[in-house]
Motif scaffolding. Structure first.
Motif, short mmCIF file in Angstrom:
data_model
loop_
_atom_site.label_atom_id
_atom_site.label_comp_id
_atom_site.label_asym_id
_atom_site.label_seq_id
_atom_site.Cartn_x
_atom_site.Cartn_y
_atom_site.Cartn_z
N ALA A 188 102.96 -33.02 5.93
CA ALA A 188 104.08 -32.15 5.56
C ALA A 188 103.56 -30.78 5.16
N THR A 189 104.41 -29.78 5.31
CA THR A 189 104.07 -28.42 4.90
C THR A 189 105.36 -27.66 4.61
N TYR A 190 105.24 -26.57 3.89
CA TYR A 190 106.42 -25.75 3.59
C TYR A 190 106.80 -24.89 4.78
N LEU A 191 108.04 -24.46 4.80
CA LEU A 191 108.51 -23.55 5.83
C LEU A 191 107.79 -22.21 5.71
N PRO A 192 107.61 -21.51 6.84
CA PRO A 192 106.94 -20.21 6.80
C PRO A 192 107.64 -19.25 5.84
N GLY A 193 106.86 -18.48 5.11
CA GLY A 193 107.40 -17.50 4.18
C GLY A 193 107.68 -18.04 2.80
N ILE A 194 107.64 -19.37 2.63
CA ILE A 194 107.86 -19.98 1.32
C ILE A 194 106.52 -20.27 0.65
N ALA A 195 105.68 -21.03 1.34
CA ALA A 195 104.35 -21.35 0.82
C ALA A 195 103.50 -21.84 1.97
N THR A 196 102.19 -21.74 1.84
CA THR A 196 101.28 -22.24 2.86
C THR A 196 100.74 -23.62 2.52
N PHE A 197 101.19 -24.21 1.41
CA PHE A 197 100.68 -25.51 0.99
C PHE A 197 101.05 -26.61 1.97
N SER A 198 100.07 -27.46 2.25
CA SER A 198 100.28 -28.60 3.15
C SER A 198 99.79 -29.86 2.47
N ALA A 199 100.23 -31.02 2.97
CA ALA A 199 99.86 -32.28 2.35
C ALA A 199 99.67 -33.38 3.39
N VAL A 200 98.65 -34.18 3.16
CA VAL A 200 98.46 -35.45 3.85
C VAL A 200 98.08 -36.46 2.78
N PRO A 201 98.18 -37.75 3.05
CA PRO A 201 97.79 -38.74 2.03
C PRO A 201 96.32 -38.61 1.65
N MET A 221 95.34 -26.76 1.52
CA MET A 221 95.47 -28.16 1.15
C MET A 221 95.62 -28.35 -0.36
N PHE A 222 95.69 -27.25 -1.11
CA PHE A 222 95.88 -27.29 -2.56
C PHE A 222 94.81 -28.20 -3.17
N SER A 223 95.19 -29.26 -3.88
CA SER A 223 94.20 -30.13 -4.52
C SER A 223 94.04 -31.47 -3.80
N CYS A 224 94.49 -31.56 -2.57
CA CYS A 224 94.38 -32.80 -1.81
C CYS A 224 92.90 -33.18 -1.63
N PRO A 225 92.51 -34.40 -1.99
CA PRO A 225 91.09 -34.78 -1.91
C PRO A 225 90.64 -35.23 -0.52
N ALA A 226 91.58 -35.39 0.42
CA ALA A 226 91.23 -35.88 1.75
C ALA A 226 90.34 -34.87 2.49
N THR A 227 89.42 -35.36 3.28
CA THR A 227 88.51 -34.51 4.04
C THR A 227 88.99 -34.40 5.48
N PRO A 228 89.21 -33.18 5.99
CA PRO A 228 89.70 -33.02 7.36
C PRO A 228 88.60 -33.28 8.38
N PRO A 229 88.95 -33.38 9.66
CA PRO A 229 87.94 -33.58 10.70
C PRO A 229 86.95 -32.42 10.74
N PRO A 230 85.77 -32.62 11.33
CA PRO A 230 84.73 -31.59 11.34
C PRO A 230 85.14 -30.29 12.03
N ASP A 231 86.10 -30.35 12.95
CA ASP A 231 86.47 -29.13 13.66
C ASP A 231 87.51 -28.28 12.91
N TRP A 232 87.86 -28.70 11.69
CA TRP A 232 88.70 -27.86 10.83
C TRP A 232 87.77 -26.94 10.04
#
Length: 238
Positions: A35-48, A71-82
């Motif tokens: 999930a993520t916010y709509l453009p212009g509101i916030a750039t914060f995104s979330a995954v479990p 990703m704010f404070s999300c502890p998940a690690t994205p794939p290496p190509d991020w």
């Protein structure tokens, strides 16, 4: 870093995701568990926290190619190509259960606390650009109530409500024009927001960079206590 608070603060472990699944659902967009916010509101995104490859692929689909994922404070690690963009160490502070707001000093010289509306957005954006309290976009005001202090008609300080996980409301964008600092504006604004949030049956919380000792001291004087250490991270999608 915890304060041993006995209230239910588990929603604060994923404040972005909990907000987008709840009170901010209409201000965001979702694919699968991303999930993520709509453009212009916030750039914060979330995954479990236990995000898998499919979750990151869904978030990449939401954001698009070569897009910024805060990703704010999300502890998940994205794939290496991020591609990593930034890392910032901070802390999450909460309002203790059953505490009352500290008494703010009375206003002086015609600088009452006022509620800021849509017409005030250009001045809010200008103040945020000059003081850099954190991400602030043209529609950030849609996240909650924002209060400000005007001096001779000019906006010199503001603070407002941002993330809204169940039972909690985050105080954010606390900033004061350099020429107006030392007059208690931030204390008054945050005190007013604390009073407002408690009256709505919610509890206030906030986030602050570990390096911002002045802000941490202010929040502690107001009555906030540190709940835990957090690491803020941003990435760019492949």
């Amino acid at each position: 870093m915890t304060n041993g608070d006995s209230g239910d603060s588990t929603a604060l472990d994923d404040p972005v995701g909990e907000s987008l699944r709840g009170r901010h659902a209409e201000l965001g967009r979702r694919v699968g568990r991303a999930a993520t916010y709509l453009p212009g509101i916030a750039t914060f995104s979330a995954v479990p926290a236990e995000a898998n490859a499919a979750d990151w692929a869904d978030l990449a689909r939401l954001l698009g190619r070569d897009a910024f994922a805060d990703m704010f404070s999300c502890p998940a690690t994205p794939p290496p190509d991020w591609e990593p963009v930034f890392v910032l160490e901070g802390r999450q502070m909460i309002w203790p259960a059953d505490s009352r707001p500290a008494q703010a000093h009375p206003a002086t010289g015609g600088t009452d606390v006022v509620e800021l509306g849509r017409a005030d957005v250009p001045e809010m954006l200008d103040l945020a650009a000059r003081t850099k309290p954190g991400p602030f976009w043209p529609r950030t005001r849609d996240l909650g109530t924002y209060l400000g202090v005007r001096d001779d008609g000019r906006l010199v300080a503001m603070a407002g409500e941002r993330l809204r996980p169940p039972g909690w409301t985050e105080i954010s964008a606390v900033c004061t024009d350099p020429e107006a600092r030392g007059r208690g504006h931030a204390f008054r604004l945050v005190s007013a927001l604390v009073t407002r949030i408690l009256a709505q049956g919610q509890r206030p919380f906030l986030h602050v960079a570990d390096t911002n000792a002045e802000a941490i001291a202010l929040y502690e004087r107001l009555g906030f206590t540190s709940r835990k250490h957090v690491t803020f991270r941003g990435f760019r999608t492949p």
